[in-house]
Design a protein around this motif. Structure first.
Motif, PDB file in Angstrom:
ATOM      1  N   GLN A 222       0.819  -1.227   0.015  1.00 43.92           N
ATOM      2  CA  GLN A 222       0.031   0.027  -0.120  1.00 43.92           C
ATOM      3  C   GLN A 222       1.007   1.137   0.077  1.00 43.92           C
ATOM      4  O   GLN A 222       0.443   2.424  -0.565  1.00 43.92           O
ATOM      5  N   VAL A 223       1.941   1.201   0.677  1.00 44.03           N
ATOM      6  CA  VAL A 223       2.848   2.313   0.783  1.00 44.03           C
ATOM      7  C   VAL A 223       3.470   2.553  -0.602  1.00 44.03           C
ATOM      8  O   VAL A 223       3.673   3.715  -1.104  1.00 44.03           O
ATOM      9  N   LYS A 225       2.264   1.656  -3.492  1.00 43.55           N
ATOM     10  CA  LYS A 225       1.053   2.124  -4.315  1.00 43.55           C
ATOM     11  C   LYS A 225       0.667   3.816  -4.052  1.00 43.55           C
ATOM     12  O   LYS A 225       0.626   4.577  -4.954  1.00 43.55           O
ATOM     13  N   CYS A 226       0.928   4.174  -2.904  1.00 47.16           N
ATOM     14  CA  CYS A 226       0.622   5.656  -2.505  1.00 47.16           C
ATOM     15  C   CYS A 226       1.920   6.445  -3.158  1.00 47.16           C
ATOM     16  O   CYS A 226       1.699   7.451  -3.479  1.00 47.16           O
ATOM     17  N   ARG A 227       3.146   5.785  -2.980  1.00 51.12           N
ATOM     18  CA  ARG A 227       4.437   6.642  -3.675  1.00 51.12           C
ATOM     19  C   ARG A 227       4.152   6.714  -4.981  1.00 51.12           C
ATOM     20  O   ARG A 227       4.391   7.800  -5.642  1.00 51.12           O
ATOM     21  N   SER A 228       3.726   5.837  -5.655  1.00 56.54           N
ATOM     22  CA  SER A 228       3.388   5.779  -7.113  1.00 56.54           C
ATOM     23  C   SER A 228       2.226   6.874  -7.622  1.00 56.54           C
ATOM     24  O   SER A 228       2.456   7.515  -8.444  1.00 56.54           O
ATOM     25  N   ALA A 229       1.377   6.821  -6.752  1.00 58.56           N
ATOM     26  CA  ALA A 229       0.301   7.785  -6.937  1.00 58.56           C
ATOM     27  C   ALA A 229       0.730   9.328  -6.802  1.00 58.56           C
ATOM     28  O   ALA A 229       0.616  10.100  -7.573  1.00 58.56           O
ATOM     29  N   TRP A 230       1.562   9.347  -5.665  1.00 58.42           N
ATOM     30  CA  TRP A 230       2.369  10.800  -5.332  1.00 58.42           C
ATOM     31  C   TRP A 230       2.924  11.087  -6.752  1.00 58.42           C
ATOM     32  O   TRP A 230       3.055  12.281  -7.071  1.00 58.42           O
ATOM     33  N   TYR A 233       1.406  12.386  -9.375  1.00 55.41           N
ATOM     34  CA  TYR A 233       0.697  13.720  -9.202  1.00 55.41           C
ATOM     35  C   TYR A 233       1.905  14.795  -9.396  1.00 55.41           C
ATOM     36  O   TYR A 233       1.722  15.831 -10.042  1.00 55.41           O
ATOM     37  N   SER A 273      -1.319  15.828   3.325  1.00 56.83           N
ATOM     38  CA  SER A 273      -2.453  14.741   4.099  1.00 56.83           C
ATOM     39  C   SER A 273      -3.174  14.482   2.842  1.00 56.83           C
ATOM     40  O   SER A 273      -3.238  15.054   1.818  1.00 56.83           O
ATOM     41  N   SER A 274      -4.213  13.557   3.078  1.00 55.44           N
ATOM     42  CA  SER A 274      -5.332  12.994   2.029  1.00 55.44           C
ATOM     43  C   SER A 274      -6.296  14.175   1.577  1.00 55.44           C
ATOM     44  O   SER A 274      -6.665  14.327   0.600  1.00 55.44           O
ATOM     45  N   ILE A 277      -3.494  18.474  -0.366  1.00 56.99           N
ATOM     46  CA  ILE A 277      -2.551  18.047  -1.450  1.00 56.99           C
ATOM     47  C   ILE A 277      -1.846  19.658  -1.992  1.00 56.99           C
ATOM     48  O   ILE A 277      -2.769  20.288  -2.271  1.00 56.99           O
TER      49      ILE A 277
END
Length: 420
Positions: A222-223, A225-230, A233, A273-274, A277
């Motif tokens: 999950q971490v 995945k969050c890094r990839s999304a960041w 962005y 944070s969520s 941004i």
């Protein structure tokens, strides 16, 4: 920066793997990446050889003399002692102390009587190297370079400095033991390069080893995945956000310093944070960069300091000249303040604000020197003893700019800004 990376990596690798003694100076302006380059080389080398070398970090701003530097070396080696030349006997000698320090890396305390050589490499990173060159006789630098040159111990000395003339600051005996290796760094030479470096600073690093990625548990995935999304962005932000583009072009034109961009990003990223941004406009609004305008300093001035600044700006208009001195300004200030005080007394009222009290000349001189420190008044010619009491000065703000910059200014001073 690939070539510079290769040079530093080669020198450190020769020390760690081949046991060679080396020294090098990394020279460049502040914020160009000197420390980041060296730390990257050591991090990459530590992935496979972390047990083969020890890193000692010194800084000229913190270790202001050789005794403090030696104590810091002992501390980082886990052997904290008090360096006292009168009590330590043999260790009062800097060369013996350094040799003993290096020997301790390869021997246990029980074997200290048999110390003769080391088997573990030591990498010295000396930030603000030019400040160490100002120490008396440059004893620490001499012994570090001497140990590296004599091959008695596998050490690498990396000096980081902004001084391009650093070699001229070294004594002849120190210079003769220096390895004469240099790496020169500069700020990015093109906007595209600057753009890419700033983008890399905000990009989160991902796992590149497929085998390692397969061993991750659900939380770690999950971490990732969050890094990839960041990263997606950030890529969109640097590609399409006009505000960020303007900020980058401004910083590039101002000094090409990546550290300035990091300062602009610090607050928005710390509040990430969520539900928060950051956007390009956020980096501008919450930037920690100092303002280019001196007008923001006016709200921090005391009543006396602000009064003298207003009076100096008034003299520019009244006398139709660009320069004045403290005597002229103080004399005009006394006339204005005395007039306000007399008018208030005649009306049976208590004056409020900067004109309520006529400050003495000594206090006025202190306020004038404060304006000099803030560079709100700039010297055109300096006279006397350099304390600001003599010499001609130019006011760096216009009279019409002072009032709008201080909305809470006293009524008396506000009137001085409007009426000549």
């Amino acid at each position: 920066m690939d070539e510079e990376y290769r040079k530093v990596q080669q020198l450190v690798t020769q020390t760690v793997l081949a046991g060679e003694g080396n020294s090098m100076l990394v020279i460049g302006p502040r914020g160009c990446g000197k420390t980041a380059l060296v730390e990257t080389v050591l991090s990459d080398l530590a992935l496979e050889h972390s047990d083969d070398f020890v890193t000692i970090r010194l800084n000229g701003f913190i270790q202001t003399d050789d005794k403090l530097a030696l104590r810091e070396i002992w501390r980082q080696l886990g052997r904290e002692i008090m360096v006292d030349e009168e009590k330590e006997g043999v260790r009062a000698n800097y060369a013996d102390t350094l040799t003993s320090l290096l020997a301790l890396l390869a021997h246990s305390p029980e074997d200290e009587g048999k110390i003769d050589e080391t088997t573990r490499s030591v990498v010295f990173i000396i930030d603000e190297f030019d400040l160490f060159a100002s120490h008396p006789r440059q004893t620490l630098l001499y012994n570090l370079f001497d140990v590296a040159q004599s091959r008695n111990a596998p050490i690498a000395v990396l000096g980081l400095t902004t001084r391009t003339d650093i070699i001229e600051l070294l004594e002849k005996r120190v210079k003769s033991r220096f390895g004469q290796r240099y790496v020169y760094l500069t700020h990015p030479k093109t906007f595209n390069t600057f753009h890419d470096i700033c983008k890399s600073a905000l990009t989160a690093h991902l796992f590149t080893d497929a085998k390692l990625s397969d061993r991750l548990d659900q939380g770690e995935k999950q971490v990732v995945k969050c890094r990839s999304a960041w990263n997606e962005y950030v890529d969109a932000l640097f590609t399409h956000d006009g505000h960020l583009e303007n900020l980058l072009r401004y910083l590039y034109a101002r000094g090409k310093c990546v550290a300035s961009f990091v300062s602009a990003c610090f607050v928005p990223i710390s509040q990430l944070s969520s539900s928060s941004i950051p956007s390009g406009s956020t980096f501008i609004e919450q930037s920690l960069l100092p303002s280019d305008s001196k007008l923001q300093l006016l709200s921090s001035l005391s009543d006396l300091e602000l009064s003298l600044l207003i009076v100096a700006a008034r003299l520019d208009v009244i006398l139709d000249t660009d320069v004045c001195n403290f005597s002229m300004v103080y004399e005009e200030y006394v006339q204005l303040a005395s007039r306000v005080k007399a008018q208030s007394s005649a009306a049976g009222q208590t004056a409020v604000g900067g004109g309520a009290r006529v400050w003495g000349k000594e206090a006025g001189l202190g306020a004038w020197e404060r304006l000099m420190e803030l560079e709100l008044v700039l010297p055109v010619s300096v006279g006397g003893n350099g304390d600001g009491s003599r010499g001609m000065y130019r006011v760096d703000v216009a009279l019409e700019e002072i009032g709008p910059s201080c909305p809470r200014m006293a009524t008396t001073m506000s009137k001085w800004c409007r009426e000549i």
